[in-house]
Scaffold this motif. Structure first.
Motif, PDB file in Angstrom:
ATOM      1  N   LEU A  31       9.800   6.416  -5.331  1.00 38.18           N
ATOM      2  CA  LEU A  31       9.477   6.414  -3.898  1.00 38.18           C
ATOM      3  C   LEU A  31       7.974   6.280  -3.682  1.00 38.18           C
ATOM      4  N   GLN A  32       7.195   6.944  -4.522  1.00 35.88           N
ATOM      5  CA  GLN A  32       5.740   6.838  -4.396  1.00 35.88           C
ATOM      6  C   GLN A  32       5.264   5.421  -4.658  1.00 35.88           C
ATOM      7  N   ARG A  33       5.923   4.704  -5.551  1.00 35.44           N
ATOM      8  CA  ARG A  33       5.526   3.327  -5.837  1.00 35.44           C
ATOM      9  C   ARG A  33       5.736   2.414  -4.627  1.00 35.44           C
ATOM     10  N   LEU A  34       6.540   2.852  -3.672  1.00 36.01           N
ATOM     11  CA  LEU A  34       6.751   2.082  -2.447  1.00 36.01           C
ATOM     12  C   LEU A  34       5.714   2.414  -1.380  1.00 36.01           C
ATOM     13  N   GLY A  35       4.824   3.367  -1.669  1.00 36.02           N
ATOM     14  CA  GLY A  35       3.826   3.761  -0.675  1.00 36.02           C
ATOM     15  C   GLY A  35       4.390   4.632   0.419  1.00 36.02           C
ATOM     16  N   VAL A  36       5.440   5.419   0.116  1.00 35.45           N
ATOM     17  CA  VAL A  36       6.077   6.247   1.134  1.00 35.45           C
ATOM     18  C   VAL A  36       5.067   7.251   1.700  1.00 35.45           C
ATOM     19  N   GLY A  37       5.201   7.524   3.004  1.00 35.65           N
ATOM     20  CA  GLY A  37       4.323   8.477   3.668  1.00 35.65           C
ATOM     21  C   GLY A  37       5.095   9.323   4.654  1.00 35.65           C
ATOM     22  N   TRP A  38       4.359  10.109   5.433  1.00 30.67           N
ATOM     23  CA  TRP A  38       4.968  10.979   6.442  1.00 30.67           C
ATOM     24  C   TRP A  38       4.193  10.856   7.739  1.00 30.67           C
ATOM     25  N   SER A  39       4.897  10.582   8.838  1.00 28.86           N
ATOM     26  CA  SER A  39       4.287  10.505  10.164  1.00 28.86           C
ATOM     27  C   SER A  39       4.719  11.722  10.973  1.00 28.86           C
ATOM     28  N   PHE A  47       7.653   3.762   5.344  1.00 32.25           N
ATOM     29  CA  PHE A  47       7.679   2.807   4.240  1.00 32.25           C
ATOM     30  C   PHE A  47       6.983   1.535   4.721  1.00 32.25           C
ATOM     31  N   PRO A  48       5.853   1.153   4.125  1.00 26.70           N
ATOM     32  CA  PRO A  48       5.181  -0.065   4.566  1.00 26.70           C
ATOM     33  C   PRO A  48       5.997  -1.315   4.256  1.00 26.70           C
ATOM     34  N   MET A  49       5.997  -2.246   5.189  1.00 25.76           N
ATOM     35  CA  MET A  49       6.633  -3.552   4.993  1.00 25.76           C
ATOM     36  C   MET A  49       5.541  -4.596   4.849  1.00 25.76           C
ATOM     37  N   ARG A  50       5.784  -5.566   3.996  1.00 31.78           N
ATOM     38  CA  ARG A  50       4.740  -6.525   3.640  1.00 31.78           C
ATOM     39  C   ARG A  50       5.211  -7.971   3.776  1.00 31.78           C
ATOM     40  N   ARG A  51       4.253  -8.832   4.039  1.00 37.26           N
ATOM     41  CA  ARG A  51       4.522 -10.265   3.976  1.00 37.26           C
ATOM     42  C   ARG A  51       4.683 -10.661   2.514  1.00 37.26           C
ATOM     43  N   PRO A  81       6.952  -2.751  -4.456  1.00 38.12           N
ATOM     44  CA  PRO A  81       6.393  -1.598  -5.170  1.00 38.12           C
ATOM     45  C   PRO A  81       5.130  -1.944  -5.940  1.00 38.12           C
ATOM     46  N   ASP A  82       4.379  -0.916  -6.261  1.00 37.96           N
ATOM     47  CA  ASP A  82       3.232  -1.082  -7.146  1.00 37.96           C
ATOM     48  C   ASP A  82       3.708  -1.258  -8.578  1.00 37.96           C
ATOM     49  N   GLY A  83       2.945  -2.042  -9.334  1.00 43.99           N
ATOM     50  CA  GLY A  83       3.111  -2.057 -10.783  1.00 43.99           C
ATOM     51  C   GLY A  83       4.352  -2.713 -11.332  1.00 43.99           C
ATOM     52  N   ILE A  84       4.823  -3.811 -10.712  1.00 39.29           N
ATOM     53  CA  ILE A  84       5.954  -4.522 -11.308  1.00 39.29           C
ATOM     54  C   ILE A  84       5.490  -5.856 -11.880  1.00 39.29           C
ATOM     55  N   ASP A  85       6.171  -6.298 -12.918  1.00 38.70           N
ATOM     56  CA  ASP A  85       5.942  -7.623 -13.491  1.00 38.70           C
ATOM     57  C   ASP A  85       7.023  -8.541 -12.949  1.00 38.70           C
ATOM     58  N   ALA A  86       6.643  -9.375 -11.996  1.00 36.16           N
ATOM     59  CA  ALA A  86       7.613 -10.233 -11.313  1.00 36.16           C
ATOM     60  C   ALA A  86       7.711 -11.618 -11.937  1.00 36.16           C
ATOM     61  N   THR A  87       7.200 -11.790 -13.164  1.00 39.12           N
ATOM     62  CA  THR A  87       7.223 -13.120 -13.780  1.00 39.12           C
ATOM     63  C   THR A  87       8.465 -13.348 -14.627  1.00 39.12           C
ATOM     64  N   ASP A  88       9.205 -12.292 -14.941  1.00 35.63           N
ATOM     65  CA  ASP A  88      10.425 -12.437 -15.735  1.00 35.63           C
ATOM     66  C   ASP A  88      11.615 -12.417 -14.773  1.00 35.63           C
ATOM     67  N   ARG A  89      12.573 -11.547 -14.968  1.00 39.28           N
ATOM     68  CA  ARG A  89      13.703 -11.436 -14.052  1.00 39.28           C
ATOM     69  C   ARG A  89      13.306 -10.559 -12.871  1.00 39.28           C
ATOM     70  N   THR A  97      15.406   2.147  -0.199  1.00 36.57           N
ATOM     71  CA  THR A  97      16.058   3.115  -1.083  1.00 36.57           C
ATOM     72  C   THR A  97      16.850   2.423  -2.188  1.00 36.57           C
ATOM     73  N   ASP A  98      17.451   1.275  -1.893  1.00 35.20           N
ATOM     74  CA  ASP A  98      18.074   0.492  -2.962  1.00 35.20           C
ATOM     75  C   ASP A  98      17.000   0.007  -3.934  1.00 35.20           C
ATOM     76  N   LEU A  99      15.842  -0.346  -3.405  1.00 31.45           N
ATOM     77  CA  LEU A  99      14.732  -0.779  -4.252  1.00 31.45           C
ATOM     78  C   LEU A  99      14.299   0.359  -5.175  1.00 31.45           C
TER      79      LEU A  99
END
Length: 210
Positions: A31-39, A47-51, A81-89, A97-99
């Motif tokens: 969850l932290q890798r998604l940048g989750v926060g509290w308002s 949960f931040p959404m990105r282009r 998320p932070d820290g993924i290698d998106a060059t393989d599968r 939450t599925d992410l």
């Protein structure tokens, strides 16, 4: 700025993150890798959404009782998320939450905002990172499967190979699949049995002359 402020607010109250992780059956680390926060203003998790290029374009809100909505003025985007290698599968699933469930399995994944949303941003992300294969992980309902098939039909033009898979019968989505006890090897086995889709290019000559 708002997303960063909400993330800092959650760090200041770590019990909230632990409570969210426990209620969802997910790890706090994913969850932290998604940048989750509290308002505090909204009384909800953020949960931040990105282009497709990674820039923040909106904030998804999730109240403690599970209601989902967005900060006013938000544009629907991807959960990256932070820290993924998106060059393989690369897996593309539905929602944050599925992410997080995919991250708990140790798989590289991004989340689209809904079963039919985010296609343009997914294409932009795939074009930038050029994964060797994209797997669309569908929710196991009719809208989820239809949305996954539509996205896969677009993505075959931008990746060497694309597959569509879903949880086993009776399991709603990736998070429920993980909570049922599924491990990464179960997900990978489902992926390997799914047919590979590739772009078929047919010339006018072959159409005429067979």
């Amino acid at each position: 700025k708002l997303a960063a402020a909400c993330e800092r607010a959650l760090h200041a109250e770590p019990f909230r993150l632990a409570r969210l992780a426990e209620s969802l059956g997910l790890s706090a680390e994913s969850l932290q890798r998604l940048g989750v926060g509290w308002s505090a203003r909204h009384g909800a998790y953020t949960f931040p959404m990105r282009r497709g290029d990674g820039t923040i374009c909106g904030i998804r809100l999730r109240s403690p009782d599970g209601r989902k909505y967005s900060v006013r003025g938000s544009r629907q985007g991807l959960f990256i998320p932070d820290g993924i290698d998106a060059t393989d599968r690369l897996l593309v699933c539905e929602g944050p939450t599925d992410l997080a469930a995919c991250l708990d399995w140790g798989l590289a994944a991004i989340g689209r905002p809904s079963c039919s949303g985010g296609t343009r941003d997914v294409v932009a992300y795939v074009r930038q990172h050029r994964p060797s294969e994209v797997v669309v992980l569908a929710d196991a309902d009719e809208p989820g499967r239809c949305g996954a098939e539509t996205l896969a039909g677009v993505l075959v033009a931008y990746t060497a190979a694309c597959r569509v898979t879903a949880p086993p019968p009776g399991i709603k989505d990736a998070r429920a699949w993980r909570r049922s006890g599924a491990e990464a090897r179960d997900v990978l086995a489902a992926i390997e049995t799914a047919p590979t889709r590739k772009l078929q290019v047919t010339s006018q000559w072959s159409r005429i002359h067979g």
